[in-house]
Design a protein around this motif. Structure first.
Motif, PDB file in Angstrom:
ATOM      1  N   GLN A 146       7.737  62.130  76.915  1.00  0.00           N
ATOM      2  CA  GLN A 146       9.186  62.102  76.994  1.00  0.00           C
ATOM      3  C   GLN A 146       9.742  62.142  75.578  1.00  0.00           C
ATOM      4  OE1 GLN A 146      11.314  62.061  79.745  1.00  0.00           O
ATOM      5  NE2 GLN A 146      12.919  62.315  78.208  1.00  0.00           N
ATOM      6  N   MET A 147      10.531  63.147  75.295  1.00  0.00           N
ATOM      7  CA  MET A 147      11.055  63.343  73.945  1.00  0.00           C
ATOM      8  C   MET A 147      12.572  63.192  73.974  1.00  0.00           C
ATOM      9  SD  MET A 147       8.688  66.550  72.719  1.00  0.00           S
ATOM     10  CE  MET A 147       9.538  67.723  73.759  1.00  0.00           C
ATOM     11  N   ASN A 148      13.067  62.174  73.311  1.00  0.00           N
ATOM     12  CA  ASN A 148      14.499  61.910  73.242  1.00  0.00           C
ATOM     13  C   ASN A 148      14.993  62.076  71.811  1.00  0.00           C
ATOM     14  OD1 ASN A 148      14.435  61.194  75.994  1.00  0.00           O
ATOM     15  ND2 ASN A 148      14.011  59.048  75.501  1.00  0.00           N
ATOM     16  N   SER A 149      16.296  62.166  71.666  1.00  0.00           N
ATOM     17  CA  SER A 149      16.913  62.291  70.338  1.00  0.00           C
ATOM     18  C   SER A 149      16.240  63.381  69.524  1.00  0.00           C
ATOM     19  CB  SER A 149      16.844  60.953  69.597  1.00  0.00           C
ATOM     20  OG  SER A 149      17.483  59.930  70.336  1.00  0.00           O
ATOM     21  N   LEU A 150      16.054  64.522  70.136  1.00  0.00           N
ATOM     22  CA  LEU A 150      15.329  65.604  69.481  1.00  0.00           C
ATOM     23  C   LEU A 150      16.083  66.129  68.261  1.00  0.00           C
ATOM     24  CD1 LEU A 150      14.006  67.365  72.659  1.00  0.00           C
ATOM     25  CD2 LEU A 150      12.589  66.595  70.756  1.00  0.00           C
ATOM     26  N   LYS A 151      15.300  66.524  67.274  1.00  0.00           N
ATOM     27  CA  LYS A 151      15.829  67.038  66.013  1.00  0.00           C
ATOM     28  C   LYS A 151      15.311  68.462  65.808  1.00  0.00           C
ATOM     29  CE  LYS A 151      15.303  62.409  63.998  1.00  0.00           C
ATOM     30  NZ  LYS A 151      14.674  61.631  62.896  1.00  0.00           N
ATOM     31  N   PRO A 152      16.014  69.251  65.028  1.00  0.00           N
ATOM     32  CA  PRO A 152      15.517  70.613  64.751  1.00  0.00           C
ATOM     33  C   PRO A 152      14.091  70.619  64.194  1.00  0.00           C
ATOM     34  CG  PRO A 152      17.798  70.444  64.081  1.00  0.00           C
ATOM     35  CD  PRO A 152      17.366  69.053  64.472  1.00  0.00           C
ATOM     36  N   GLU A 153      13.742  69.597  63.438  1.00  0.00           N
ATOM     37  CA  GLU A 153      12.391  69.540  62.868  1.00  0.00           C
ATOM     38  C   GLU A 153      11.324  69.234  63.911  1.00  0.00           C
ATOM     39  OE1 GLU A 153      15.136  67.911  61.782  1.00  0.00           O
ATOM     40  OE2 GLU A 153      14.601  65.892  61.036  1.00  0.00           O
ATOM     41  N   ASP A 154      11.705  68.934  65.131  1.00  0.00           N
ATOM     42  CA  ASP A 154      10.739  68.778  66.219  1.00  0.00           C
ATOM     43  C   ASP A 154      10.329  70.130  66.811  1.00  0.00           C
ATOM     44  OD1 ASP A 154      12.601  65.913  67.284  1.00  0.00           O
ATOM     45  OD2 ASP A 154      10.684  65.915  66.204  1.00  0.00           O
ATOM     46  N   THR A 155      10.984  71.197  66.382  1.00  0.00           N
ATOM     47  CA  THR A 155      10.651  72.523  66.877  1.00  0.00           C
ATOM     48  C   THR A 155       9.220  72.887  66.533  1.00  0.00           C
ATOM     49  OG1 THR A 155      12.943  73.317  66.740  1.00  0.00           O
ATOM     50  CG2 THR A 155      11.202  74.978  66.672  1.00  0.00           C
ATOM     51  N   ALA A 156       8.444  73.235  67.555  1.00  0.00           N
ATOM     52  CA  ALA A 156       7.020  73.540  67.368  1.00  0.00           C
ATOM     53  C   ALA A 156       6.434  73.951  68.708  1.00  0.00           C
ATOM     54  CB  ALA A 156       6.267  72.322  66.839  1.00  0.00           C
ATOM     55  N   VAL A 157       5.206  74.445  68.657  1.00  0.00           N
ATOM     56  CA  VAL A 157       4.416  74.575  69.876  1.00  0.00           C
ATOM     57  C   VAL A 157       3.688  73.247  70.074  1.00  0.00           C
ATOM     58  CG1 VAL A 157       2.570  75.805  71.058  1.00  0.00           C
ATOM     59  CG2 VAL A 157       4.148  77.049  69.549  1.00  0.00           C
ATOM     60  N   TYR A 158       3.821  72.697  71.257  1.00  0.00           N
ATOM     61  CA  TYR A 158       3.206  71.413  71.573  1.00  0.00           C
ATOM     62  C   TYR A 158       1.968  71.643  72.440  1.00  0.00           C
ATOM     63  CZ  TYR A 158       7.105  68.802  69.628  1.00  0.00           C
ATOM     64  OH  TYR A 158       8.020  68.254  68.762  1.00  0.00           O
ATOM     65  N   TYR A 159       0.873  70.985  72.055  1.00  0.00           N
ATOM     66  CA  TYR A 159      -0.395  71.097  72.752  1.00  0.00           C
ATOM     67  C   TYR A 159      -0.861  69.717  73.196  1.00  0.00           C
ATOM     68  CZ  TYR A 159      -0.677  75.516  70.105  1.00  0.00           C
ATOM     69  OH  TYR A 159      -0.426  76.743  69.562  1.00  0.00           O
ATOM     70  N   CYS A 160      -1.569  69.676  74.315  1.00  0.00           N
ATOM     71  CA  CYS A 160      -2.283  68.458  74.654  1.00  0.00           C
ATOM     72  C   CYS A 160      -3.784  68.734  74.537  1.00  0.00           C
ATOM     73  CB  CYS A 160      -1.926  67.932  76.034  1.00  0.00           C
ATOM     74  SG  CYS A 160      -2.282  69.012  77.424  1.00  0.00           S
ATOM     75  N   ALA A 161      -4.525  67.671  74.297  1.00  0.00           N
ATOM     76  CA  ALA A 161      -5.962  67.785  74.100  1.00  0.00           C
ATOM     77  C   ALA A 161      -6.646  66.534  74.620  1.00  0.00           C
ATOM     78  CB  ALA A 161      -6.284  67.981  72.622  1.00  0.00           C
ATOM     79  N   ALA A 162      -7.898  66.709  75.042  1.00  0.00           N
ATOM     80  CA  ALA A 162      -8.707  65.578  75.492  1.00  0.00           C
ATOM     81  C   ALA A 162     -10.183  65.912  75.374  1.00  0.00           C
ATOM     82  CB  ALA A 162      -8.364  65.235  76.943  1.00  0.00           C
ATOM     83  N   PRO A 163     -11.033  64.967  74.971  1.00  0.00           N
ATOM     84  CA  PRO A 163     -10.628  63.662  74.484  1.00  0.00           C
ATOM     85  C   PRO A 163     -10.132  63.737  73.048  1.00  0.00           C
ATOM     86  CG  PRO A 163     -12.986  63.885  74.309  1.00  0.00           C
ATOM     87  CD  PRO A 163     -12.487  65.149  74.955  1.00  0.00           C
ATOM     88  N   VAL A 164      -9.429  62.680  72.644  1.00  0.00           N
ATOM     89  CA  VAL A 164      -8.963  62.571  71.270  1.00  0.00           C
ATOM     90  C   VAL A 164      -9.384  61.219  70.728  1.00  0.00           C
ATOM     91  CG1 VAL A 164      -6.986  64.083  71.706  1.00  0.00           C
ATOM     92  CG2 VAL A 164      -6.714  61.606  71.891  1.00  0.00           C
ATOM     93  N   THR A 165      -9.342  61.090  69.425  1.00  0.00           N
ATOM     94  CA  THR A 165      -9.626  59.821  68.779  1.00  0.00           C
ATOM     95  C   THR A 165      -8.462  59.441  67.886  1.00  0.00           C
ATOM     96  OG1 THR A 165     -10.758  60.923  66.947  1.00  0.00           O
ATOM     97  CG2 THR A 165     -12.114  60.217  68.813  1.00  0.00           C
ATOM     98  N   TYR A 166      -8.359  58.164  67.631  1.00  0.00           N
ATOM     99  CA  TYR A 166      -7.311  57.658  66.741  1.00  0.00           C
ATOM    100  C   TYR A 166      -7.977  56.735  65.740  1.00  0.00           C
ATOM    101  CZ  TYR A 166      -3.160  55.259  65.062  1.00  0.00           C
ATOM    102  OH  TYR A 166      -2.176  54.741  64.263  1.00  0.00           O
ATOM    103  N   TRP A 167      -7.832  57.074  64.470  1.00  0.00           N
ATOM    104  CA  TRP A 167      -8.448  56.250  63.422  1.00  0.00           C
ATOM    105  C   TRP A 167      -7.641  56.381  62.158  1.00  0.00           C
ATOM    106  CZ3 TRP A 167     -11.669  52.401  63.327  1.00  0.00           C
ATOM    107  CH2 TRP A 167     -12.248  52.016  62.110  1.00  0.00           C
ATOM    108  N   GLY A 168      -7.308  55.247  61.598  1.00  0.00           N
ATOM    109  CA  GLY A 168      -6.597  55.243  60.329  1.00  0.00           C
ATOM    110  C   GLY A 168      -5.261  55.963  60.376  1.00  0.00           C
ATOM    111  N   GLY A 169      -4.604  55.883  61.539  1.00  0.00           N
ATOM    112  CA  GLY A 169      -3.301  56.521  61.652  1.00  0.00           C
ATOM    113  C   GLY A 169      -3.351  57.998  61.959  1.00  0.00           C
TER     114      GLY A 169
END
Length: 124
Positions: A82-105
């Motif tokens: 859910q994307m709210n308060s969208l800004k012009p800089e949010d313009t992009a192609v959005y992808y989802c992926a799995a699995p993913v990892t999260y480390w160090g931000g």
């Protein structure tokens, strides 16, 4: 075979909202972490958010924190952004992926499967 299909992109004015969907199949949904990434023209791909389906833990990049919300529906094997308060800089192609990892931000989908992407355009 892991498959991911994004939908929900489109054109919206600044300040508006969109909800992206990532329909998944081919894996044990609740065993994975699923992430959203975006890539704007001329820029590197950026990890935006991810969710650990099993325990609901979520992460967000600083650029979207407080404006975007990731969620999942195990009955539909689908992850939403859910994307709210969208800004012009949010313009992009959005992808989802799995699995993913999260480390160090950093959210990484280096070893995951990817969808085909959905275009989000935010006009000023």
């Amino acid at each position: 075979e892991v498959q991911l299909v994004e939908s929900g992109g489109g054109l919206v004015q600044a300040g508006g909202s969109l909800r992206l969907s990532c329909a998944t199949s081919g894996f044990s949904f609740e065993s994975y972490s699923v992430g959203w990434f975006r890539q704007a023209p001329g820029k590197e791909r950026e990890g935006v958010s991810c969710i650990s389906i099993g325990d609901g833990t979520t992460y967000y990049s600083d650029s979207v924190k407080g404006r975007f919300t990731i969620s999942s529906d195990s009955a539909k094997n689908t992850v939403y952004l859910q994307m709210n308060s969208l800004k012009p800089e949010d313009t992009a192609v959005y992808y989802c992926a799995a699995p993913v990892t999260y480390w160090g931000g950093i959210i990484s989908g280096e070893h995951g499967s990817w969808g085909q992407g959905t275009q989000v355009t935010v006009s000023s």
